[in-house]
Design an enzyme around this catalytic site. Structure first.
Site, PDB file in Angstrom:
ATOM      1  N   LYS A 179       8.391 -18.708 -14.704  1.00  0.00           N
ATOM      2  CA  LYS A 179       7.349 -19.398 -13.933  1.00  0.00           C
ATOM      3  C   LYS A 179       8.004 -20.313 -12.910  1.00  0.00           C
ATOM      4  O   LYS A 179       8.791 -21.180 -13.250  1.00  0.00           O
ATOM      5  CB  LYS A 179       6.440 -20.241 -14.841  1.00  0.00           C
ATOM      6  CG  LYS A 179       5.257 -20.793 -14.056  1.00  0.00           C
ATOM      7  CD  LYS A 179       4.509 -21.904 -14.756  1.00  0.00           C
ATOM      8  CE  LYS A 179       4.963 -23.277 -14.370  1.00  0.00           C
ATOM      9  NZ  LYS A 179       4.734 -23.668 -12.960  1.00  0.00           N
ATOM     10  N   GLU A 253      16.742 -28.494 -20.324  1.00  0.00           N
ATOM     11  CA  GLU A 253      17.520 -29.338 -19.401  1.00  0.00           C
ATOM     12  C   GLU A 253      16.538 -30.360 -18.862  1.00  0.00           C
ATOM     13  O   GLU A 253      15.668 -30.037 -18.061  1.00  0.00           O
ATOM     14  CB  GLU A 253      18.074 -28.504 -18.235  1.00  0.00           C
ATOM     15  CG  GLU A 253      19.077 -27.449 -18.628  1.00  0.00           C
ATOM     16  CD  GLU A 253      20.396 -28.023 -19.100  1.00  0.00           C
ATOM     17  OE1 GLU A 253      20.671 -29.207 -18.833  1.00  0.00           O
ATOM     18  OE2 GLU A 253      21.132 -27.286 -19.765  1.00  0.00           O
ATOM     19  N   GLU A 390      13.559 -42.729 -15.150  1.00  0.00           N
ATOM     20  CA  GLU A 390      14.056 -41.812 -14.130  1.00  0.00           C
ATOM     21  C   GLU A 390      13.098 -41.862 -12.941  1.00  0.00           C
ATOM     22  O   GLU A 390      11.927 -41.505 -13.067  1.00  0.00           O
ATOM     23  CB  GLU A 390      14.115 -40.390 -14.700  1.00  0.00           C
ATOM     24  CG  GLU A 390      14.730 -39.417 -13.725  1.00  0.00           C
ATOM     25  CD  GLU A 390      14.835 -38.007 -14.281  1.00  0.00           C
ATOM     26  OE1 GLU A 390      13.863 -37.527 -14.889  1.00  0.00           O
ATOM     27  OE2 GLU A 390      15.894 -37.383 -14.084  1.00  0.00           O
TER      28      GLU A 390
HETATM   29  P1  ADP Z   1       8.530 -32.390 -12.360  1.00  0.00           P
HETATM   30  O1  ADP Z   1       8.262 -33.827 -12.519  1.00  0.00           O
HETATM   31  O2  ADP Z   1       9.884 -32.038 -11.917  1.00  0.00           O
HETATM   32  O3  ADP Z   1       7.456 -31.636 -11.671  1.00  0.00           O
HETATM   33  P2  ADP Z   1       7.671 -31.162 -14.772  1.00  0.00           P
HETATM   34  O4  ADP Z   1       8.337 -31.210 -16.075  1.00  0.00           O
HETATM   35  O5  ADP Z   1       6.302 -31.717 -14.638  1.00  0.00           O
HETATM   36  O6  ADP Z   1       8.675 -31.894 -13.808  1.00  0.00           O
HETATM   37  O7  ADP Z   1       7.638 -29.687 -14.196  1.00  0.00           O
HETATM   38  C1  ADP Z   1       8.669 -28.752 -14.383  1.00  0.00           C
HETATM   39  C2  ADP Z   1       8.054 -27.401 -14.602  1.00  0.00           C
HETATM   40  O8  ADP Z   1       7.276 -27.452 -15.796  1.00  0.00           O
HETATM   41  C3  ADP Z   1       7.108 -26.931 -13.497  1.00  0.00           C
HETATM   42  O9  ADP Z   1       7.240 -25.535 -13.325  1.00  0.00           O
HETATM   43  C4  ADP Z   1       5.738 -27.255 -14.076  1.00  0.00           C
HETATM   44  O10 ADP Z   1       4.712 -26.437 -13.565  1.00  0.00           O
HETATM   45  C5  ADP Z   1       5.964 -26.970 -15.542  1.00  0.00           C
HETATM   46  N1  ADP Z   1       5.030 -27.636 -16.442  1.00  0.00           N
HETATM   47  C6  ADP Z   1       4.382 -28.807 -16.261  1.00  0.00           C
HETATM   48  N2  ADP Z   1       3.590 -29.084 -17.307  1.00  0.00           N
HETATM   49  C7  ADP Z   1       3.730 -28.071 -18.197  1.00  0.00           C
HETATM   50  C8  ADP Z   1       3.192 -27.773 -19.487  1.00  0.00           C
HETATM   51  N3  ADP Z   1       2.330 -28.570 -20.074  1.00  0.00           N
HETATM   52  N4  ADP Z   1       3.589 -26.634 -20.097  1.00  0.00           N
HETATM   53  C9  ADP Z   1       4.488 -25.818 -19.520  1.00  0.00           C
HETATM   54  N5  ADP Z   1       5.022 -26.039 -18.300  1.00  0.00           N
HETATM   55  C10 ADP Z   1       4.668 -27.146 -17.637  1.00  0.00           C
END
Ligand code: ADP
Length: 500
Positions: A179, A253, A390
């Site tokens: 994704k 990570e 962060e």
């Molecule tokens: P950032 O602050 O870098 O956007 P996130 O951890 O929110 O960090 O996002 C990193 C990835 O995780 C993105 O691809 C986002 O769409 C996905 N993501 C965010 N929330 C969820 C969730 N509840 N379950 C799975 N993936 C998620």
């Protein structure tokens, strides 16, 4: 003058075919430096995730049987295609992430191709061991692929992070549903296009969608046998919870608040340059390894900061697609507001001293995009929110220290433990410090990016597992099967003799 790069691809990849979401819904992708919509991509939900996972599951049966060296050859072919499209990927990355093309986007596209080249040569290393258990038994182990890997990546270095998941997972014989991040899918779709030119259908499937619908559905899918996630610590925890329900292995990570420890003998220009690089200012500090806590010895505190302020102020902020730009814009409004809040907090804290930067422009060309200047607060305390959380933006806090034990205590007083930087001409002192700091990766006298072959990952809440290396491919994307064989089975002719 540069122009917006054209929308690159408006479809996602399932079972070798480019398609939209079953619902037909789409997500807009914005150029954060210009605040213009440059493309739309599908908005995948549970049903699309299911189709992608089923395709990957079907492809796994054949892909796992391809001889490892032949899988490696295909990865090598992908590297060659990627090398021919570096400029196209660099333009896409710069347009969608706001990362400057010269300092960030082009090096990222180049590094992604290099990652495929690196892992393509490692296929023969997927070997097991033979265990010495005596002459009458053979006991050996095999490295076997796990199955369908669900990979979720963020937007800060999207193409490189995608390559870091796809190349080792596929080399090891797994198939994948990846994704993309909702803010930065375009460069990864170009990477997927290169992979799809070479790989059997269904081996790699790439979805676009939001985290809470597409990401969560992928994390929870029962046929996903392994989860590999890069992103925030909070989402990492939810991924781990989803995996716990079916005891699926995870690699995470996550975030960081990495210390940069400067000893009194390091008040030199090359160290100042190193701090700028360690802080990843030219990626607007949107990096989990950013050395965002500057622990500066009291003896050199003021003169060092003076030099650092001059260096950071000289970075050329500008349009990411302009070759002259050192530093571009933040990814989106949410991040911009978050970073501005931290800057406001610093400005209002009694005792915090602004050395350079500060509030972003409210008018003029930089007010048109999500631009924030490198900002340094001096006389910070390690207890401040600014020093503990962060920020993922170009806000650096400088903290004084006098005593070696005190600085190590401060460095380790964090729930994160991803990276650390130590600066000193006294190598003994630097290495003693490096060994005591709680971090997955410590750099001494430099602040460069990760190198293929070096295992990279965090301790504490910065993550679980490693990336970038042979060891990481073996640990993250294979499981070890033991086979034990009895070698001295009785001779059939001496047994069960027919009655006479
Ligand atoms: P950032 O602050 O870098 O956007 P996130 O951890 O929110 O960090 O996002 C990193 C990835 O995780 C993105 O691809 C986002 O769409 C996905 N993501 C965010 N929330 C969820 C969730 N509840 N379950 C799975 N993936 C998620």
């Amino acid at each position: 003058m540069t122009t917006d790069s054209k929308p690159i691809s408006d479809q996602m990849l399932i079972d070798g075919e480019w398609c939209g979401a079953l619902s037909g819904d789409r997500i807009e992708v914005e150029n954060p430096a210009r605040r213009t919509i440059i493309a739309t991509v599908p908005r995948a939900r549970t049903e699309d995730v299911d189709a992608a996972v089923r395709a990957a599951d079907k492809a796994f049966e054949q892909w796992r049987k391809v001889a490892p060296r032949d899988r490696g050859k295909l990865l090598h072919e992908i590297a060659v295609v990627l090398e021919s499209q570096i400029e196209e990927m660099a333009q896409a990355i710069a347009s969608e992430t706001g990362n400057a093309i010269r300092t960030q986007a082009r090096p990222e596209a180049t590094a992604a191709a290099d990652i495929f080249r690196y892992f393509s040569g490692l296929a023969s290393e997927l070997k097991g061991e033979q265990i010495p258990v005596g002459d009458n038994m053979l006991s050996y182990s095999r490295r076997e692929p796990i199955g369908v890997v669900g990979a979720i990546i963020p937007w800060n270095a999207p193409v490189l992070l995608a390559a870091l998941k796809i190349a080792p997972a596929l080399c090891a014989g797994n198939t994948m549903v990846l994704k993309t991040a909702e803010d930065a899918p375009l460069g990864v779709l170009l990477l997927a296009r290169a992979c799809n030119e070479v790989l059997p259908r269904g081996t790699l499937n790439v979805l676009c969608g939001y985290g809470h619908e597409c990401g969560a559905a992928l994390a929870e899918h029962p046929q996903v046998r392994k989860l590999s996630f890069t992103g925030s610590t909070n989402v990492g925890k939810s991924i781990m919870r989803a995996a716990a329900d079916r005891i699926a292995p995870v690699s995470l990570e996550l975030g960081g608040k990495s210390p940069s420890i400067v000893f009194p003998d390091a008040n030199e220009d090359w160290v100042v340059d190193g701090i700028v690089s360690a802080m990843r200012f030219t990626r607007q500090s949107q990096s989990c390894t950013a050395g965002s806590r500057l622990l500066l010895h009291d003896d050199i505190f003021e003169p060092f900061l003076e030099k650092l302020a001059a260096k950071t102020a000289a970075l050329k902020m500008g349009d990411p697609l302009d070759e002259a730009t050192d530093m571009g814009a933040l990814i989106n409004k949410k991040q911009y507001d978050k970073v501005c809040n931290y800057i406001d907090e610093g400005l209002s804290l009694p005792g915090a001293r602004l050395i350079t930067g500060g509030k972003p422009d409210s008018e003029g060309p930089f007010s048109k995009g999500y631009y924030t200047r490198p900002t340094i607060f001096a006389d910070a305390s390690n207890d401040w929110r600014l020093a503990r959380e962060e920020i993922f933006g170009p806000v650096l806090v400088a903290i004084r220290w006098r005593d070696e034990d005190e600085v190590i205590k401060m460095a380790n007083d964090s729930h994160y433990g991803l990276a650390a930087f130590v600066w000193s001409r006294d190598i003994g002192q630097a290495l003693r410090t490096a060994h005591q700091v709680e971090a997955g990766w410590v750099q001494v006298n430099q602040g460069i990016g990760q190198l293929p072959g070096q295992s990279y990952g965090g301790v504490k809440q910065s993550g679980l597992g490693r990336e970038y290396s042979l060891e990481s491919m073996l640990d993250s994307f294979t499981h070890k099967k033991s086979v034990t064989v009895k070698l001295d089975i009785p001779n059939p002719t001496s047994q069960n003799k027919p009655n006479t």
